[in-house]
Design an enzyme around this catalytic site. Structure first.
Site, PDB file in Angstrom:
ATOM      1  N   ALA A   1     -45.373  -6.165 -19.308  1.00  0.00           N
ATOM      2  CA  ALA A   1     -45.215  -6.858 -18.034  1.00  0.00           C
ATOM      3  C   ALA A   1     -44.459  -5.959 -17.068  1.00  0.00           C
ATOM      4  O   ALA A   1     -43.803  -4.997 -17.466  1.00  0.00           O
ATOM      5  CB  ALA A   1     -44.454  -8.161 -18.239  1.00  0.00           C
TER       6      ALA A   1
ATOM      7  N   GLY B   1     -46.760  -8.297 -23.030  1.00  0.00           N
ATOM      8  CA  GLY B   1     -47.825  -9.129 -22.477  1.00  0.00           C
ATOM      9  C   GLY B   1     -49.206  -8.557 -22.703  1.00  0.00           C
ATOM     10  O   GLY B   1     -50.189  -9.296 -22.739  1.00  0.00           O
TER      11      GLY B   1
ATOM     12  N   GLU C   1     -50.127  -9.680 -26.097  1.00  0.00           N
ATOM     13  CA  GLU C   1     -50.338 -11.128 -26.004  1.00  0.00           C
ATOM     14  C   GLU C   1     -51.684 -11.450 -25.362  1.00  0.00           C
ATOM     15  O   GLU C   1     -52.354 -12.410 -25.772  1.00  0.00           O
ATOM     16  CB  GLU C   1     -49.174 -11.764 -25.237  1.00  0.00           C
ATOM     17  CG  GLU C   1     -47.889 -11.769 -26.064  1.00  0.00           C
ATOM     18  CD  GLU C   1     -46.649 -12.149 -25.271  1.00  0.00           C
ATOM     19  OE1 GLU C   1     -45.913 -13.041 -25.720  1.00  0.00           O
ATOM     20  OE2 GLU C   1     -46.411 -11.553 -24.197  1.00  0.00           O
TER      21      GLU C   1
ATOM     22  N   GLU D   1     -39.995  -7.104 -26.683  1.00  0.00           N
ATOM     23  CA  GLU D   1     -39.185  -7.925 -25.778  1.00  0.00           C
ATOM     24  C   GLU D   1     -37.716  -8.026 -26.173  1.00  0.00           C
ATOM     25  O   GLU D   1     -36.834  -8.084 -25.307  1.00  0.00           O
ATOM     26  CB  GLU D   1     -39.788  -9.334 -25.663  1.00  0.00           C
ATOM     27  CG  GLU D   1     -41.022  -9.429 -24.784  1.00  0.00           C
ATOM     28  CD  GLU D   1     -42.312  -9.114 -25.528  1.00  0.00           C
ATOM     29  OE1 GLU D   1     -43.400  -9.343 -24.968  1.00  0.00           O
ATOM     30  OE2 GLU D   1     -42.238  -8.622 -26.682  1.00  0.00           O
TER      31      GLU D   1
END
Length: 258
Positions: free
Chosen positions: A66, A112, A115, A135
């Site tokens: 991200a 992300g 994900e 993260e």
């Protein structure tokens, strides 16, 4: 429809959606998530598109994570909203899309990015791909479904190890753990995805949509996946595709699904 950070190419029944922020290693920001939602929605509503391949531009990254600058100063409330909107507009949206989505993981798939790949219906990786959820090194946890989808795919123990250590794994390791289905050279990545997509295109889109819904039901809280399968199996008998498929079988010919 105009997009800032994605490219869409449609050939016959296969759409390739490319995340196009090469200078940022295709990192997800608000605009990219918005573009992806609108792109997937548009392709899902196109009756001619039977399979979507999602990949990243270049040869370095699928999505390298991200865009941290966008949320570095967020409050608890803003952070919660960020995750909620992300789930609704992209990650859950892709998982539950009626059109099959293949993730062509062409490099780094971190945070992300992993994900998003896990939200796709299955994954193919290039040999140079690296995957991980880093993260916790930032003092947060995966917020776009990583703590849920990774254990479903690789098992609780390996998922815990990947999330808590924040270490990346190679494409071959990802294949061994069941995170990706195939690993190939970079040059073979999209051709293999297109080959798999063509196999899907020959089958009933109506049945495929029902199959996706039934498989996903097994991973949905308070939903009896077996009951959903029974319902969708029964509903199949009322479709034109069922009539064509069974008639073609009895007539010893290939089905022609509309």
């Amino acid at each position: 429809m105009e997009f800032e950070n994605i490219l869409i190419d449609i050939k016959e029944n296969i759409a390739t959606l490319t995340i196009n922020r090469p200078s940022k290693l295709n990192a997800l920001n608000k605009q990219t998530i918005k573009d992806l939602h609108n792109g997937f929605k548009m392709l899902n509503e196109d009756a001619n598109v039977k399979v979507i391949i999602v990949t990243g531009s270049g040869e370095k990254a699928f999505v390298a994570g991200a865009d941290i600058k966008e949320f570095a100063d967020f409050s608890i409330e803003k952070g919660t909203e960020l995750a909620r909107i992300g789930h609704e507009t992209l990650f859950d949206f892709v998982q539950n899309l009626e059109t099959p989505v293949i993730a062509a993981v062409n490099g780094f798939a971190l945070g992300g990015g992993l994900e998003l790949a896990m939200a796709a219906h299955f994954r193919v990786a290039s040999l140079n791909a690296k995957m991980g959820l880093p993260e916790v090194t930032l003092g947060v946890i995966p917020g776009y479904g990583g703590t849920q989808r990774l254990p479903q795919l690789v098992g609780k123990g390996k998922a815990m190890e990947m999330i808590l250590t924040a270490q990346m794994i190679s494409a071959e390791e990802a294949k061994d753990y069941g995170l990706v289905n195939y690993v190939v050279d970079q040059a073979e990545l999209l051709p293999l995805c297109e080959k798999l997509a063509n196999k899907i295109c020959r089958n009933s889109s109506v049945a495929i949509s029902a199959a996706i819904k039934s498989v996903n039901a097994n991973y949905t809280n308070c939903v009896n996946g077996y009951a959903v399968e029974i319902e969708n199996f029964g509903l199949s008998f009322g479709t034109d595709d069922f009539k064509e498929g069974t008639t073609a079988f009895l007539e010893k010919r290939k089905p022609n699904f509309e």
